[in-house]
Design a protein around this motif. Structure first.
Motif, PDB file in Angstrom:
ATOM      1  N   VAL A  44      -9.991 -18.273  24.058  1.00 50.04           N
ATOM      2  CA  VAL A  44      -9.432 -17.664  22.856  1.00 50.04           C
ATOM      3  C   VAL A  44     -10.537 -17.511  21.820  1.00 50.04           C
ATOM      4  CG1 VAL A  44      -7.747 -17.865  20.984  1.00 50.04           C
ATOM      5  CG2 VAL A  44      -7.170 -18.696  23.276  1.00 50.04           C
ATOM      6  N   VAL A  45     -10.660 -16.313  21.259  1.00 48.77           N
ATOM      7  CA  VAL A  45     -11.603 -16.066  20.171  1.00 48.77           C
ATOM      8  C   VAL A  45     -10.806 -15.745  18.919  1.00 48.77           C
ATOM      9  CG1 VAL A  45     -13.500 -14.639  19.325  1.00 48.77           C
ATOM     10  CG2 VAL A  45     -13.356 -15.188  21.766  1.00 48.77           C
TER      11      VAL A  45
ATOM     12  N   LEU B  19     -15.061 -16.888  15.585  1.00 47.07           N
ATOM     13  CA  LEU B  19     -16.040 -15.864  15.224  1.00 47.07           C
ATOM     14  C   LEU B  19     -15.821 -15.490  13.762  1.00 47.07           C
ATOM     15  CD1 LEU B  19     -18.121 -13.578  15.649  1.00 47.07           C
ATOM     16  CD2 LEU B  19     -16.255 -12.199  16.625  1.00 47.07           C
ATOM     17  N   TYR B  20     -16.846 -15.697  12.951  1.00 47.14           N
ATOM     18  CA  TYR B  20     -16.760 -15.395  11.519  1.00 47.14           C
ATOM     19  C   TYR B  20     -17.724 -14.257  11.206  1.00 47.14           C
ATOM     20  CZ  TYR B  20     -16.246 -16.283   6.500  1.00 47.14           C
ATOM     21  OH  TYR B  20     -15.959 -16.170   5.148  1.00 47.14           O
ATOM     22  N   LEU B  21     -17.175 -13.162  10.691  1.00 46.24           N
ATOM     23  CA  LEU B  21     -17.972 -12.011  10.299  1.00 46.24           C
ATOM     24  C   LEU B  21     -18.186 -12.067   8.795  1.00 46.24           C
ATOM     25  CD1 LEU B  21     -15.942  -9.547  12.471  1.00 46.24           C
ATOM     26  CD2 LEU B  21     -18.275 -10.257  12.943  1.00 46.24           C
ATOM     27  N   ASP B  22     -19.438 -12.010   8.382  1.00 45.22           N
ATOM     28  CA  ASP B  22     -19.762 -12.190   6.974  1.00 45.22           C
ATOM     29  C   ASP B  22     -20.614 -11.024   6.482  1.00 45.22           C
ATOM     30  OD1 ASP B  22     -19.658 -13.450   4.563  1.00 45.22           O
ATOM     31  OD2 ASP B  22     -21.054 -15.058   5.060  1.00 45.22           O
TER      32      ASP B  22
ATOM     33  N   ASP C 180     -17.985 -21.155  14.985  1.00 41.69           N
ATOM     34  CA  ASP C 180     -18.814 -21.345  16.172  1.00 41.69           C
ATOM     35  C   ASP C 180     -19.863 -20.256  16.276  1.00 41.69           C
ATOM     36  OD1 ASP C 180     -17.354 -23.626  17.417  1.00 41.69           O
ATOM     37  OD2 ASP C 180     -15.723 -22.168  17.482  1.00 41.69           O
ATOM     38  N   VAL C 181     -19.485 -19.033  15.884  1.00 40.69           N
ATOM     39  CA  VAL C 181     -20.403 -17.896  15.899  1.00 40.69           C
ATOM     40  C   VAL C 181     -20.292 -17.206  14.548  1.00 40.69           C
ATOM     41  CG1 VAL C 181     -21.022 -15.718  17.001  1.00 40.69           C
ATOM     42  CG2 VAL C 181     -20.072 -17.586  18.386  1.00 40.69           C
TER      43      VAL C 181
ATOM     44  N   GLU D  67     -23.681  -6.258  19.142  1.00 35.10           N
ATOM     45  CA  GLU D  67     -23.796  -7.707  18.967  1.00 35.10           C
ATOM     46  C   GLU D  67     -22.585  -8.428  19.545  1.00 35.10           C
ATOM     47  OE1 GLU D  67     -25.761 -11.234  17.463  1.00 35.10           O
ATOM     48  OE2 GLU D  67     -26.361  -9.225  18.110  1.00 35.10           O
ATOM     49  N   ILE D  68     -21.400  -7.879  19.355  1.00 35.18           N
ATOM     50  CA  ILE D  68     -20.194  -8.477  19.938  1.00 35.18           C
ATOM     51  C   ILE D  68     -20.269  -8.432  21.456  1.00 35.18           C
ATOM     52  CG2 ILE D  68     -17.689  -8.274  20.132  1.00 35.18           C
ATOM     53  CD1 ILE D  68     -18.673  -9.359  17.446  1.00 35.18           C
ATOM     54  N   ALA D  69     -20.772  -7.338  22.002  1.00 36.13           N
ATOM     55  CA  ALA D  69     -20.927  -7.241  23.460  1.00 36.13           C
ATOM     56  C   ALA D  69     -21.870  -8.315  23.963  1.00 36.13           C
ATOM     57  CB  ALA D  69     -21.434  -5.854  23.843  1.00 36.13           C
ATOM     58  N   ARG D  70     -22.983  -8.501  23.245  1.00 36.67           N
ATOM     59  CA  ARG D  70     -23.961  -9.506  23.669  1.00 36.67           C
ATOM     60  C   ARG D  70     -23.366 -10.907  23.658  1.00 36.67           C
ATOM     61  NH1 ARG D  70     -27.666 -12.993  21.568  1.00 36.67           N
ATOM     62  NH2 ARG D  70     -27.029 -12.621  19.429  1.00 36.67           N
ATOM     63  N   LEU D  71     -22.486 -11.166  22.695  1.00 37.87           N
ATOM     64  CA  LEU D  71     -21.959 -12.514  22.529  1.00 37.87           C
ATOM     65  C   LEU D  71     -20.697 -12.786  23.340  1.00 37.87           C
ATOM     66  CD1 LEU D  71     -22.387 -12.713  18.659  1.00 37.87           C
ATOM     67  CD2 LEU D  71     -23.654 -14.083  20.322  1.00 37.87           C
TER      68      LEU D  71
END
Length: 306
Positions: free
Chosen positions: A15-16, A96-99, A143-144, A159-163
């Motif tokens: 789960v993300v 996953l936190y987008l800032d 976590d990310v 970047e999301i694909a890479r992670l």
């Protein structure tokens, strides 16, 4: 086998949780995760999430978008949910936190003319400051953490694909980038090569308007006496390193080729190296950053290519 893939094989549900301040790219990230095979749900009430995850794990990962628009949202409630899911033996949770910087968020709001959910009647800045303060405890638990201030939607998706793309967890993927040193080095490069010593088509009037994908431009660069040895040395280094990265369990390696303007020499090298690695059986993709920018720029804003 990667740690994440192993956890899924052991019967846990991946789960993300995706969150962050409004305007930082959460919608783009969730859309990308959906394209990568995640079951995505945006703004589900927090109290319903444990019920959703009850029972046997699904055969695919889940991404849940959470932000301040949720009618049950509070930092305390979200932290309580994170703690609950972290302790669950059937859930493998990642936050996953987008800032983004406040000035970038404000600019994005002004461009879209949207109202901020925490300040529907005031200037967006008031809501942005309040939301950043509200989310501070959540950010600390991430976590990310992905800082999107300098990222285009395309960059964020990459970047999301890479992670998080499950398709690259068991096989190394290689991305090759061309870029201009004048515009700065791309984020996240693992290896970087400088092409500025090679013959420059910019000084040939017949070649100047074309980029490194044009056979005439590529042939001009390849005619430089130093090109053949340079290409062979770079390719040899990559073919030496990539198997070692596989052994180390890495899922992605990013390689950059730079020149002055990102139009000719770096593009030609990127094309040639990408083709050689693909023919050798590697999972490889390419991106020409400056050519993309030129294609997106309004008339009259195309910079000088070298």
């Amino acid at each position: 086998m990667s740690e994440r893939a192993a956890s899924e094989n052991q019967g846990t549900q991946r789960v993300v949780l995706v969150t962050g301040p409004s305007g930082a790219g959460r919608t783009t990230a969730i859309a990308a995760l959906e394209d990568f095979g995640y079951e995505t749900i945006d703004n589900m009430p927090l109290s319903l999430i444990p019920r959703l995850l009850a029972g046997a794990p699904r055969g695919h990962p889940i991404a849940l978008g959470v932000d301040v628009r949720n009618r049950e949202f509070s930092a305390a409630a979200l932290i309580e949910l994170i703690d609950q899911l972290t302790l669950s033996p059937t859930v493998s949770l990642e936050l996953l936190y987008l800032d983004a910087r406040p000035d970038v968020l404000e600019r994005r709001y002004s461009e879209t003319r949207r109202r901020h959910p925490l300040a529907p009647s005031d200037a967006p800045r008031e809501g942005i400051v309040a939301e950043i303060d509200l989310l501070a405890p959540i950010r600390a638990r991430a976590d990310v953490l992905v800082e999107t201030s300098a990222l285009s939607p395309h960059d964020l998706r990459a970047e999301i694909a890479r992670l998080f793309d499950p398709g690259v967890l068991e096989r190394l993927s290689v991305s090759i980038h061309s870029f201009s040193y004048k515009r700065g080095v791309p984020r996240g490069l693992d290896l970087m090569f400088d092409c500025r010593f090679l013959a420059n088509p910019h000084w040939e009037p017949a070649l100047r308007p074309h980029d490194g994908r044009d056979p005439r431009v590529a042939a001009y660069i390849a005619a430089d006496p130093r090109f053949g040895e340079y290409f062979e040395r770079v390719l040899g280094l990559l073919q030496f390193e990539l198997p070692a990265h596989v052994e180390e369990g890495r899922s992605h390696v990013s390689v950059g080729f730079g020149c002055t303007g990102g139009k000719h020499r770096s593009v030609a090298m990127t094309e040639k190296v990408t083709k050689a690695l693909a023919e050798a059986g590697w999972q490889v993709s390419k991106r020409h950053r400056e050519l993309e920018r030129r294609a997106e720029a309004p008339d009259g804003e195309v910079g000088q290519g070298t």
